[in-house]
Design a protein around this motif. Structure first.
Motif, PDB file in Angstrom:
ATOM      1  N   SER A 110       6.264   2.331  -6.730  1.00  0.00           N
ATOM      2  CA  SER A 110       4.920   1.848  -7.065  1.00  0.00           C
ATOM      3  C   SER A 110       4.982   0.438  -7.633  1.00  0.00           C
ATOM      4  O   SER A 110       4.126  -0.403  -7.335  1.00  0.00           O
ATOM      5  CB  SER A 110       4.239   2.774  -8.074  1.00  0.00           C
ATOM      6  OG  SER A 110       3.787   3.932  -7.432  1.00  0.00           O
ATOM      7  N   HIS A 113       5.539  -1.968  -4.799  1.00  0.00           N
ATOM      8  CA  HIS A 113       4.280  -2.148  -4.065  1.00  0.00           C
ATOM      9  C   HIS A 113       3.368  -3.118  -4.815  1.00  0.00           C
ATOM     10  O   HIS A 113       2.759  -4.008  -4.224  1.00  0.00           O
ATOM     11  CB  HIS A 113       3.609  -0.773  -3.894  1.00  0.00           C
ATOM     12  CG  HIS A 113       2.276  -0.815  -3.207  1.00  0.00           C
ATOM     13  ND1 HIS A 113       1.097  -0.572  -3.875  1.00  0.00           N
ATOM     14  CD2 HIS A 113       1.934  -1.066  -1.932  1.00  0.00           C
ATOM     15  CE1 HIS A 113       0.086  -0.678  -3.018  1.00  0.00           C
ATOM     16  NE2 HIS A 113       0.562  -0.972  -1.834  1.00  0.00           N
ATOM     17  N   GLU A 128      -2.472  -0.089 -14.437  1.00  0.00           N
ATOM     18  CA  GLU A 128      -3.332   0.479 -13.399  1.00  0.00           C
ATOM     19  C   GLU A 128      -2.511   0.847 -12.160  1.00  0.00           C
ATOM     20  O   GLU A 128      -2.717   1.900 -11.560  1.00  0.00           O
ATOM     21  CB  GLU A 128      -4.454  -0.501 -13.040  1.00  0.00           C
ATOM     22  CG  GLU A 128      -5.516   0.165 -12.172  1.00  0.00           C
ATOM     23  CD  GLU A 128      -6.625  -0.769 -11.703  1.00  0.00           C
ATOM     24  OE1 GLU A 128      -6.812  -1.824 -12.324  1.00  0.00           O
ATOM     25  OE2 GLU A 128      -7.290  -0.406 -10.716  1.00  0.00           O
ATOM     26  N   ALA A 129      -1.571  -0.018 -11.820  1.00  0.00           N
ATOM     27  CA  ALA A 129      -0.754   0.235 -10.627  1.00  0.00           C
ATOM     28  C   ALA A 129       0.109   1.485 -10.777  1.00  0.00           C
ATOM     29  O   ALA A 129       0.472   2.124  -9.796  1.00  0.00           O
ATOM     30  CB  ALA A 129       0.130  -0.972 -10.325  1.00  0.00           C
ATOM     31  N   SER A 131      -0.824   4.145 -12.565  1.00  0.00           N
ATOM     32  CA  SER A 131      -1.611   5.286 -13.052  1.00  0.00           C
ATOM     33  C   SER A 131      -1.477   6.521 -12.158  1.00  0.00           C
ATOM     34  O   SER A 131      -1.833   7.620 -12.555  1.00  0.00           O
ATOM     35  CB  SER A 131      -3.084   4.901 -13.241  1.00  0.00           C
ATOM     36  OG  SER A 131      -3.681   4.662 -11.991  1.00  0.00           O
ATOM     37  N   GLY A 132      -0.933   6.329 -10.962  1.00  0.00           N
ATOM     38  CA  GLY A 132      -0.687   7.482 -10.097  1.00  0.00           C
ATOM     39  C   GLY A 132       0.733   8.009 -10.210  1.00  0.00           C
ATOM     40  O   GLY A 132       1.178   8.788  -9.377  1.00  0.00           O
ATOM     41  N   ASN A 133       1.459   7.574 -11.237  1.00  0.00           N
ATOM     42  CA  ASN A 133       2.830   8.038 -11.454  1.00  0.00           C
ATOM     43  C   ASN A 133       2.946   8.606 -12.858  1.00  0.00           C
ATOM     44  O   ASN A 133       2.800   7.875 -13.838  1.00  0.00           O
ATOM     45  CB  ASN A 133       3.824   6.887 -11.286  1.00  0.00           C
ATOM     46  CG  ASN A 133       3.875   6.396  -9.853  1.00  0.00           C
ATOM     47  OD1 ASN A 133       3.038   5.599  -9.442  1.00  0.00           O
ATOM     48  ND2 ASN A 133       4.819   6.888  -9.085  1.00  0.00           N
ATOM     49  N   LEU A 134       3.201   9.890 -12.944  1.00  0.00           N
ATOM     50  CA  LEU A 134       3.273  10.522 -14.263  1.00  0.00           C
ATOM     51  C   LEU A 134       4.716  10.580 -14.750  1.00  0.00           C
ATOM     52  O   LEU A 134       5.637  10.857 -13.979  1.00  0.00           O
ATOM     53  CB  LEU A 134       2.696  11.941 -14.201  1.00  0.00           C
ATOM     54  CG  LEU A 134       1.260  12.044 -13.679  1.00  0.00           C
ATOM     55  CD1 LEU A 134       0.757  13.483 -13.802  1.00  0.00           C
ATOM     56  CD2 LEU A 134       0.320  11.100 -14.406  1.00  0.00           C
TER      57      LEU A 134
ATOM     58  N   GLY B 100      -9.168   8.245  -7.805  1.00  0.00           N
ATOM     59  CA  GLY B 100      -7.753   8.610  -7.799  1.00  0.00           C
ATOM     60  C   GLY B 100      -6.856   7.546  -8.397  1.00  0.00           C
ATOM     61  O   GLY B 100      -7.133   6.983  -9.447  1.00  0.00           O
ATOM     62  N   ALA B 101      -5.757   7.248  -7.690  1.00  0.00           N
ATOM     63  CA  ALA B 101      -4.823   6.206  -8.105  1.00  0.00           C
ATOM     64  C   ALA B 101      -4.437   5.428  -6.859  1.00  0.00           C
ATOM     65  O   ALA B 101      -4.915   5.727  -5.765  1.00  0.00           O
ATOM     66  CB  ALA B 101      -3.594   6.840  -8.750  1.00  0.00           C
ATOM     67  N   VAL B 102      -3.587   4.418  -7.031  1.00  0.00           N
ATOM     68  CA  VAL B 102      -3.230   3.537  -5.908  1.00  0.00           C
ATOM     69  C   VAL B 102      -2.850   4.339  -4.660  1.00  0.00           C
ATOM     70  O   VAL B 102      -3.354   4.093  -3.558  1.00  0.00           O
ATOM     71  CB  VAL B 102      -2.056   2.607  -6.294  1.00  0.00           C
ATOM     72  CG1 VAL B 102      -1.605   1.776  -5.105  1.00  0.00           C
ATOM     73  CG2 VAL B 102      -2.478   1.701  -7.451  1.00  0.00           C
ATOM     74  N   GLN B 103      -1.949   5.317  -4.847  1.00  0.00           N
ATOM     75  CA  GLN B 103      -1.416   6.036  -3.682  1.00  0.00           C
ATOM     76  C   GLN B 103      -2.509   6.813  -2.949  1.00  0.00           C
ATOM     77  O   GLN B 103      -2.509   6.890  -1.721  1.00  0.00           O
ATOM     78  CB  GLN B 103      -0.323   7.021  -4.114  1.00  0.00           C
ATOM     79  CG  GLN B 103       0.915   6.366  -4.700  1.00  0.00           C
ATOM     80  CD  GLN B 103       0.876   6.295  -6.217  1.00  0.00           C
ATOM     81  OE1 GLN B 103      -0.153   6.004  -6.813  1.00  0.00           O
ATOM     82  NE2 GLN B 103       2.002   6.555  -6.854  1.00  0.00           N
ATOM     83  N   ARG B 105      -5.745   6.100  -3.115  1.00  0.00           N
ATOM     84  CA  ARG B 105      -6.706   5.141  -2.543  1.00  0.00           C
ATOM     85  C   ARG B 105      -6.179   4.531  -1.250  1.00  0.00           C
ATOM     86  O   ARG B 105      -6.937   4.131  -0.395  1.00  0.00           O
ATOM     87  CB  ARG B 105      -7.021   4.030  -3.547  1.00  0.00           C
ATOM     88  CG  ARG B 105      -7.832   4.494  -4.739  1.00  0.00           C
ATOM     89  CD  ARG B 105      -8.443   3.320  -5.479  1.00  0.00           C
ATOM     90  NE  ARG B 105      -7.477   2.492  -6.164  1.00  0.00           N
ATOM     91  CZ  ARG B 105      -7.092   2.654  -7.425  1.00  0.00           C
ATOM     92  NH1 ARG B 105      -7.596   3.641  -8.143  1.00  0.00           N
ATOM     93  NH2 ARG B 105      -6.219   1.849  -7.983  1.00  0.00           N
ATOM     94  N   GLY B 189      -7.328   6.537 -15.570  1.00  0.00           N
ATOM     95  CA  GLY B 189      -6.726   6.757 -14.248  1.00  0.00           C
ATOM     96  C   GLY B 189      -6.817   8.205 -13.825  1.00  0.00           C
ATOM     97  O   GLY B 189      -6.751   9.108 -14.657  1.00  0.00           O
ATOM     98  N   GLN B 190      -6.957   8.426 -12.509  1.00  0.00           N
ATOM     99  CA  GLN B 190      -6.880   9.768 -11.930  1.00  0.00           C
ATOM    100  C   GLN B 190      -7.766  10.783 -12.612  1.00  0.00           C
ATOM    101  O   GLN B 190      -7.361  11.924 -12.813  1.00  0.00           O
ATOM    102  CB  GLN B 190      -5.445  10.296 -12.019  1.00  0.00           C
ATOM    103  CG  GLN B 190      -4.449   9.504 -11.262  1.00  0.00           C
ATOM    104  CD  GLN B 190      -3.481  10.397 -10.524  1.00  0.00           C
ATOM    105  OE1 GLN B 190      -3.808  10.938  -9.500  1.00  0.00           O
ATOM    106  NE2 GLN B 190      -2.297  10.551 -11.032  1.00  0.00           N
TER     107      GLN B 190
END
Lengths: 158, 289
Positions: A110, A113, A128-129, A131-134, B100-103, B105, B189-190
């Motif tokens: 991530s 990317h 923010e970048a 935020s989809g990784n926990l 959601g999040a980057v992935q 989206r 987020g999310q």
């Protein structure tokens, strides 16, 4: 039912015959033995399975392997060779940004990317970048710090 | 995942024919952020999965004589990065950014988000506040309808099992309209929206005209707060008017109690959100002069 697919994974062309119900993640891990990408939540929340498909970071657990036909894929294994770490991997190591390490491949993908799209992100943009990784160990601070450290090093080197 | 057959037709006509042939045991697949989860974790696995990703006409964002056309397969990231959206409907970008999040989206599509028709869908309110229309393609041809008619109930759209959402159109008259979107969630987020919403308006002789207030996650589908809209029309949207509009909107919605928030809390959020989105939309309109 089996479907033939051809994709580029970490610069190498790979062909295989896959069942439609195989996710890209399962294909990468079980068929190509690229086990860096992790299976965490399996529903697209945790980001441990993040890979780059045609320039976009995606959850490989939410994509079918057949949908990756013709695509260009980068996994954590594609970032370095056995002699050199990718700068992101090096800075994560140097800053002790891992604890258990399970989230790390997804975090680094991530981060890659993000930096591909935005080489000098603010702290907020990094958060923010990611935020989809926990991550359940670190509290994120050292992960964010590592990325900012790398971009500031590059800025001062330039 | 249980086994299924997979087809990836290249035209909308072929796709709807396959859906009809296999109805009700066939389901379309777009970005997969909901569908693949369903394939893994529910028992309702279809016999045939119809991947839509090779259907070129479902892609792309372009200006047409009817308005801004967004293909149903356009991802949230593509919306966030597209100059036409930035110029003509920037509130869509604010909404897409909260999904959601980057992935997710990068995978998830506008069409997919609308078709899930969950009450909290974040792409809904701005589009409702801009009178968006949708094109549906089926075996008997194509039909157009307002997005408000497309939303039928929670997880229920006007689509028949052998129909697909082709595109979304923001009508010419609504392009560039002063619009503001807000979402309240439990995290940045999310998070699913506890409440989301958008207000849009124009000015007529310096006064608010044709206001639209669209609210999500507080009724079975995205709703318009008609009484609050009537109240703000013809005013300067001053503090007292905005407060009363918030109260009216809170009375017009029908939120539920669940583990995320109580109905009372959601009503309070509606009050605040209505006030803030109107206030900002009004400021944007004034700025434009």
């Amino acid at each position: 039912m089996m479907i033939d697919v051809k994709m580029t994974v970490n610069g190498q062309e790979r062909t295989a015959s896959v069942a439609p119900e195989t996710t890209l993640l399962t294909f990468l891990r079980d068929s190509l033995v690229l086990t860096g990408s992790k299976l965490g939540c399996d529903v697209g929340d945790c980001g441990a399975c993040t890979v780059i498909v045609n320039g976009n970071a995606v959850n490989s657990c939410l994509m079918l392997a057949v949908q990756a036909d013709g695509k260009d894929i980068t996994t954590i294994e594609g970032l370095s060779d056995f002699e050199h770490l990718h700068p992101l991997q090096a800075v994560f190591e140097q800053m002790s940004s891992f604890q258990c390490g399970f989230c790390a491949p997804g975090m680094i993908i991530s981060a890659k990317h993000l930096l591909d799209k935005n080489p000098h992100p603010s702290k907020g943009e990094v958060q923010e970048a990611l935020s989809g990784n926990l991550c359940r160990c670190t509290g994120y601070t050292k992960i964010v710090d590592a990325i900012l450290e790398l971009t500031s090093e590059e800025a001062s080197a330039a | 995942m249980r086994p299924f057959e997979f087809v990836a037709p290249e035209t909308a006509e072929k796709a709807v024919a396959i859906l009809a042939e296999n109805s009700p045991n066939a389901k379309p697949l777009a970005g997969g952020t909901d569908m693949v989860v369903d394939l893994k974790h529910t028992n309702a696995v279809p016999k045939v999965v119809v991947d839509l990703n090779k259907i070129e006409e479902f892609r792309g964002i372009e200006m047409t004589d009817r308005g801004l056309r967004i293909g149903s397969l356009v991802t949230h990231t593509e919306i966030m990065e597209h100059p036409l959206v930035a110029e003509h409907a920037p509130a869509m970008i604010d909404a897409a950014r909260t999904i959601g999040a980057v992935q997710t989206r990068n995978l998830g599509t506008l069409g997919g988000n609308l078709v899930t028709c969950v009450p909290s869908l974040d792409s809904g309110p701005v589009l409702v506040a801009l009178d968006a229309e949708v094109t549906v393609v089926g075996n008997d041809g194509r039909r157009q309808m307002p997005l408000t008619e497309f939303f039928v109930g929670p997880r229920k759209t006007a689509l028949n099992p052998d129909e697909l959402l082709a595109d979304i159109i923001v009508p010419t008259a609504m392009l560039g309209r002063a619009t503001h979107f807000l979402k309240f969630g439990l995290r940045k987020g999310q998070a699913l929206a506890l409440v989301n919403g958008a207000s849009s308006l124009r000015l007529d002789g310096g006064k608010v005209a044709d206001a639209r207030i669209a609210l999500g996650a507080v009724a079975p589908v995205v709703i318009r707060a008609g009484k609050a809209e009537d109240l703000v029309n013809g005013t300067d949207a001053d503090e007292a008017v905005l407060a009363e509009a918030g109260d009216l909107a809170a009375g017009e919605c029908k939120p539920i109690d669940d583990f995320r928030a109580s109905a009372d809390y959601r009503r309070d959020l509606v009050r605040v959100l209505t006030k803030r989105t109107l206030e900002t939309a009004y400021a944007i309109a004034k700025d434009k002069g």
